[in-house]
Motif scaffolding. Structure first.
Motif, short mmCIF file in Angstrom:
data_model
loop_
_atom_site.label_atom_id
_atom_site.label_comp_id
_atom_site.label_asym_id
_atom_site.label_seq_id
_atom_site.Cartn_x
_atom_site.Cartn_y
_atom_site.Cartn_z
N ASP A 25 3.61 -8.78 4.36
CA ASP A 25 2.77 -7.75 4.18
C ASP A 25 3.41 -6.87 3.25
OD1 ASP A 25 0.80 -8.10 6.41
OD2 ASP A 25 2.51 -7.53 7.84
N ILE A 26 4.67 -6.82 3.03
CA ILE A 26 5.37 -6.07 1.89
C ILE A 26 5.09 -6.52 0.65
CG2 ILE A 26 7.75 -5.81 0.99
CD1 ILE A 26 8.55 -5.32 4.03
N ILE A 29 1.34 -5.57 -0.28
CA ILE A 29 1.33 -4.23 -0.79
C ILE A 29 2.01 -4.04 -2.15
CG2 ILE A 29 2.31 -1.95 -0.36
CD1 ILE A 29 0.14 -2.42 1.84
N PHE A 30 3.14 -4.69 -2.42
CA PHE A 30 3.77 -4.55 -3.71
C PHE A 30 3.63 -5.25 -4.83
CE2 PHE A 30 6.49 -1.64 -0.87
CZ PHE A 30 6.22 -0.51 -1.10
N ALA A 88 10.42 -9.51 -0.80
CA ALA A 88 9.94 -8.86 0.13
C ALA A 88 10.73 -8.85 1.47
CB ALA A 88 8.63 -9.34 0.53
N HIS A 92 11.98 -5.67 3.73
CA HIS A 92 11.80 -5.75 5.07
C HIS A 92 13.24 -5.37 5.85
CE1 HIS A 92 11.04 -7.44 8.93
NE2 HIS A 92 10.10 -6.89 8.95
N CYS A 118 12.16 1.85 2.29
CA CYS A 118 10.80 2.01 1.62
C CYS A 118 9.95 2.71 2.48
CB CYS A 118 10.60 0.48 1.18
SG CYS A 118 9.43 0.70 -0.28
N PHE A 121 5.99 1.92 1.73
CA PHE A 121 5.36 0.77 2.21
C PHE A 121 4.83 1.10 3.60
CE2 PHE A 121 5.42 -2.43 5.92
CZ PHE A 121 4.69 -3.20 5.21
N PHE A 125 0.67 0.72 4.30
CA PHE A 125 0.40 -0.31 5.21
C PHE A 125 -0.37 0.51 6.35
CE2 PHE A 125 1.52 -2.74 9.12
CZ PHE A 125 0.99 -3.81 8.80
N ILE A 145 -1.31 -1.72 -3.33
CA ILE A 145 -0.75 -0.49 -4.01
C ILE A 145 -1.59 0.07 -5.22
CG2 ILE A 145 1.08 -0.89 -5.27
CD1 ILE A 145 2.53 1.30 -3.97
#
Length: 184
Positions: A25-26, A29-30, A88, A92, A118, A121, A125, A145
Motif C-alpha cells: 500500500d505504501i 500511495i508513493f 516501501a 512501513h 511517515c 502515508f 491511505f 498521492i
C-alpha cells in the motif's frame, strides 16, 4: 499515530472498523519500490561518508533535533542502484516503530511526544479508502498521492470531519465510512 494498531498493521477507526495496510500500500500511495533488496543489505557508510551525508541531507529533513535515522544512507550511496531497494518495506518498518514510540510516549504522559515516521502515508491511505461522497476517487491512478491536490485534500478533510463537543477537540475526523474492508 494513536490510531495505528502496531501488531496488526492497521488503522483502527472510530466506529471500531479497521483498514489494514502493508508495504504494498505504501508503494501504491508513493510510487516507490515495494520489492527488492532490504535496505539493511546496502551496507553501512564509513565515518567520513556519514559526515558528508549528514551535511548534505540532514538540513533538508526539517528536523529540529538529530532525530534523523541514518540506517538507509547506504542505499543512497549509489544513485544508480536506489531503485533496487524495497523502500516501501523500509517506510512501513519506520511507520510501525514511530507509532509504537508515539504510543509509549503518550502512555507515559509525555506532554510533547516526538512524532516521526511517515504520517503523510496514513493521511493519504485513510482518505483514499473512505467513502467521502463526491470526493471519493477510483484507485486507477498511480502513484495515488498524485490525485491529492491541495483543494481536494482540504475538501475531503472537511467532508470527513464533524463537530464534537468535548474538552479535547472541537472537531474530529471519521464522519465517512470505509469503501473497503481493508486497504486496496
Amino acid at each position: 499515530m494513536g490510531m495505528v494498531d502496531i501488531r496488526k498493521s492497521c488503522l483502527t477507526l472510530l466506529d471500531g472498523s479497521s483498514l489494514k495496510f502493508s508495504s504494498k500500500d505504501i508503494g501504491l500511495i508513493f510510487g516507490i519500490p515495494a520489492s527488492g533488496k532490504k535496505i539493511s543489505e546496502a551496507g553501512q557508510l564509513d565515518k567520513t561518508e556519514k559526515e558528508r551525508m549528514k551535511l548534505q541531507c540532514w538540513p533538508l529533513s526539517g528536523a529540529k533535533h538529530d532525530y534523523v535515522h541514518v540506517d538507509y544512507w547506504g542505499a543512497l550511496s549509489n544513485p544508480k542502484k536506489i531503485h533496487e531497494f524495497d523502500w516501501a518495506a523500509y517506510v512501513h518498518k519506520r511507520l510501525i516503530a514511530s507509532a509504537a514510540k508515539y504510543k509509549a510516549d503518550t502512555e507515559t504522559g509525555s506532554k510533547a511526544p516526538n512524532i516521526t515516521g511517515c504520517y503523510l502515508f496514513l493521511q493519504m491511505f485513510y482518505l483514499d479508502n473512505m467513502d467521502i461522497s463526491n470526493w471519493s476517487m477510483d484507485h486507477v491512478v498511480r502513484p495515488r498521492i498524485s490525485c491529492f491536490t491541495y483543494d481536494k485534500l482540504r475538501n475531503m478533510i472537511a467532508a470527513d470531519t464533524h463537530q464534537r463537543h468535548s474538552m479535547k477537540s472541537a472537531f474530529v475526523f471519521g464522519k465517512s465510512s470505509t469503501k473497503f474492508s481493508s486497504g486496496y
